[in-house]
Write a protein that holds these residues in place. Structure first.
Motif, PDB file in Angstrom:
ATOM      1  N   LEU A  47      -2.690  20.465 -19.021  1.00 14.61           N
ATOM      2  CA  LEU A  47      -3.367  21.666 -18.556  1.00 14.61           C
ATOM      3  C   LEU A  47      -4.715  21.177 -18.047  1.00 14.61           C
ATOM      4  O   LEU A  47      -5.469  20.553 -18.799  1.00 14.61           O
ATOM      5  CB  LEU A  47      -3.547  22.647 -19.720  1.00 14.61           C
ATOM      6  N   GLU A  51      -9.570  28.036 -28.946  1.00 12.73           N
ATOM      7  CA  GLU A  51      -8.830  26.970 -28.277  1.00 12.73           C
ATOM      8  C   GLU A  51      -7.949  27.540 -27.180  1.00 12.73           C
ATOM      9  O   GLU A  51      -7.294  28.561 -27.361  1.00 12.73           O
ATOM     10  CB  GLU A  51      -7.939  26.233 -29.297  1.00 12.73           C
ATOM     11  N   VAL A  52      -7.943  26.849 -26.041  1.00 11.95           N
ATOM     12  CA  VAL A  52      -6.962  27.106 -24.987  1.00 11.95           C
ATOM     13  C   VAL A  52      -6.447  25.740 -24.553  1.00 11.95           C
ATOM     14  O   VAL A  52      -7.202  24.938 -24.002  1.00 11.95           O
ATOM     15  CB  VAL A  52      -7.573  27.846 -23.774  1.00 11.95           C
ATOM     16  N   SER A  53      -5.222  25.418 -24.879  1.00 13.40           N
ATOM     17  CA  SER A  53      -4.650  24.131 -24.474  1.00 13.40           C
ATOM     18  C   SER A  53      -3.233  24.370 -23.969  1.00 13.40           C
ATOM     19  O   SER A  53      -2.777  25.522 -23.900  1.00 13.40           O
ATOM     20  CB  SER A  53      -4.677  23.148 -25.648  1.00 13.40           C
ATOM     21  N   ALA A  54      -2.541  23.305 -23.582  1.00 15.83           N
ATOM     22  CA  ALA A  54      -1.228  23.474 -22.957  1.00 15.83           C
ATOM     23  C   ALA A  54      -0.263  24.167 -23.915  1.00 15.83           C
ATOM     24  O   ALA A  54       0.103  23.620 -24.963  1.00 15.83           O
ATOM     25  CB  ALA A  54      -0.672  22.126 -22.521  1.00 15.83           C
ATOM     26  N   ARG A  82      -8.328  24.894 -15.307  1.00 18.12           N
ATOM     27  CA  ARG A  82      -7.468  26.042 -15.609  1.00 18.12           C
ATOM     28  C   ARG A  82      -7.741  26.541 -17.031  1.00 18.12           C
ATOM     29  O   ARG A  82      -7.768  27.752 -17.267  1.00 18.12           O
ATOM     30  CB  ARG A  82      -5.995  25.636 -15.440  1.00 18.12           C
ATOM     31  N   ALA A  83      -7.941  25.630 -17.979  1.00 11.75           N
ATOM     32  CA  ALA A  83      -8.265  26.040 -19.351  1.00 11.75           C
ATOM     33  C   ALA A  83      -9.569  26.838 -19.366  1.00 11.75           C
ATOM     34  O   ALA A  83      -9.665  27.881 -20.031  1.00 11.75           O
ATOM     35  CB  ALA A  83      -8.371  24.813 -20.261  1.00 11.75           C
ATOM     36  N   LYS A 116     -10.113  30.757 -20.497  1.00 12.20           N
ATOM     37  CA  LYS A 116     -11.108  31.074 -21.531  1.00 12.20           C
ATOM     38  C   LYS A 116     -12.117  32.111 -21.001  1.00 12.20           C
ATOM     39  O   LYS A 116     -12.439  33.085 -21.680  1.00 12.20           O
ATOM     40  CB  LYS A 116     -11.823  29.787 -21.947  1.00 12.20           C
ATOM     41  N   CYS A 131      -2.920  28.907 -27.676  1.00 11.46           N
ATOM     42  CA  CYS A 131      -4.212  29.596 -27.652  1.00 11.46           C
ATOM     43  C   CYS A 131      -4.552  30.048 -29.067  1.00 11.46           C
ATOM     44  O   CYS A 131      -3.673  30.472 -29.814  1.00 11.46           O
ATOM     45  CB  CYS A 131      -4.151  30.813 -26.721  1.00 11.46           C
ATOM     46  N   THR A 161      -1.134  29.441 -19.828  1.00 17.93           N
ATOM     47  CA  THR A 161      -1.375  27.995 -19.666  1.00 17.93           C
ATOM     48  C   THR A 161      -0.179  27.286 -19.042  1.00 17.93           C
ATOM     49  O   THR A 161      -0.307  26.144 -18.593  1.00 17.93           O
ATOM     50  CB  THR A 161      -1.694  27.309 -21.011  1.00 17.93           C
TER      51      THR A 161
END
Lengths: 149, 149, 149, 149
Positions: A11, A38-41, A15-16, A20, A44, A80
């Motif tokens: 990701l 957290e925002v990851s592939a 884009r993350a 967010k 969330c 994501t």
């Protein structure tokens, strides 16, 4: 939520950061005082500190606050995995409340179970924290649709 | 929601007033600005006027606000059927978002499908109103548990 | 299921017959002995007569038989609204079992709540019949996806 | 399904054998040809081999067969946690179909998320196997009620 097929893919930081910022710009996030942890592939995490306004008349976190976290984390986790140029919209979700929502803080973790071209299926778990202790208080299963922007 | 087995039975004015007051005393109801429109046998109606804080970043009612209405109306509708001395707790619910939540006001109507000694099953429908027009934007199915006080 | 937006639109006799034949050709329909009672615009009705093999060890209709009816009726009801050249696939459903499944016959009625370009939302109700009497024993809410053939 | 609070507690061999025998005595288990692979504390595994009668008209495992496995495994997994003298009854479940059900064999694993005095919440995952390969094709979340015998 042992499997995270999404996590294999990357990701981009841009884009993350976009996801967010989109979450943080929601009036509802500010109204409730939720934080994006957290925002990851394919994943969330959002959290919410106890405040009188988030509580029911009996002092428990309101189910609506729990649903708000589930709605937002599952949609963002799906987001994501979505191809560029598409938006995500929640089609439906189901949640089970397992225990009374007592605690200082709610933490909701959503993870993609199955990404898809049209639909992404996401699981979420909500924990209530008191000091060092954490208790699972809700689980959910959501279907998120990819739609053209 | 054509069937309302509950409506045959009565709900005392005192009990209806108690449920209405319990709803209105919730910090969350005040925070979101929700109103109690009806509490009757096997039925509850709540509404919410559009405000910037209830909206997503794209101007739609936030799914969390819709879930909040569903959570509260289904629990209160079940509460109208519960034996004296018991409390209601939401076990689970599932909701489908049908259309974008655009409007001046959301109205959520919950009706008991099947009351039970242990569990009550409740349906809910959420409409978005613009002027005289009303559009069905969400449907839900909830399971509410009766527990000893 | 008071509203049936679908019923305004027509369903050609050819398409209704095609859906009925597709249902009847399923090995599972034959294995369980289910019958197609109705296929109309936005609506499908299937039924199942009591047989020892469809029962649980305690003599009730097996939940799996109820789920089979719900799965098939909701998909077929959605199929009546799908544009030519598209197939329907069940994305998800949720069902509540309301009462013990005692009876001579199960009848499952599915009606489209909201047809869509990508997703169709369908409600279903299952009744158990004993003689002239009919009892609501299950309700369900399903999301059906339209996919290119 | 990383967490299995149930597995800490024991399940007597007698009770496990009782649950296995109850499953195997179901007419529906025999009709579909399902096998009981495991009954342990908070957990149940059932499987089903591909047969023409279990297939849809397009050669996929019928959704009803998948639902049957989910219904039975979740109920049995909950049954391993139920106090003596109580029966388990499925209150509701929700399932998501993730991929087309193509394979030689379906395996459904149910694990208790949260046992309770009144209600037990159970997760299930269904895999389709082709040779050595296994693919997750469905996930479910169920609520099972404990009732007095």
């Amino acid at each position: 939520m042992t499997r995270s097929p999404a996590s294999a893919k990357g990701l981009s930081p841009e884009r993350a950061a976009f996801i967010k910022a989109a979450l943080e710009s929601q009036g509802c996030m500010q109204l409730l005082g939720a934080e994006v942890d957290e925002v990851s592939a394919g994943r969330c995490v959002l959290s919410l500190r106890a405040r009188p306004q988030l509580m029911q008349h009996n002092g428990l976190f309101h189910g609506g606050a729990i649903a708000f976290l589930i709605d937002n984390t599952t949609t963002a986790a799906a987001g994501t995995m979505t191809p560029e140029g598409q938006l995500v919209l929640t089609a439906e979700y189901k949640l089970n409340l397992l225990s009374r929502g007592i605690g200082e803080r709610l933490v909701c973790i959503a993870e993609v179970v199955k990404p898809g071209r049209m639909l992404t299926v996401v699981e979420a778990k909500v924990h209530a924290e008191v000091g060092e202790k954490s208790k699972l208080i809700a689980v959910a299963l959501a279907t998120i649709a990819n739609v053209d922007r």
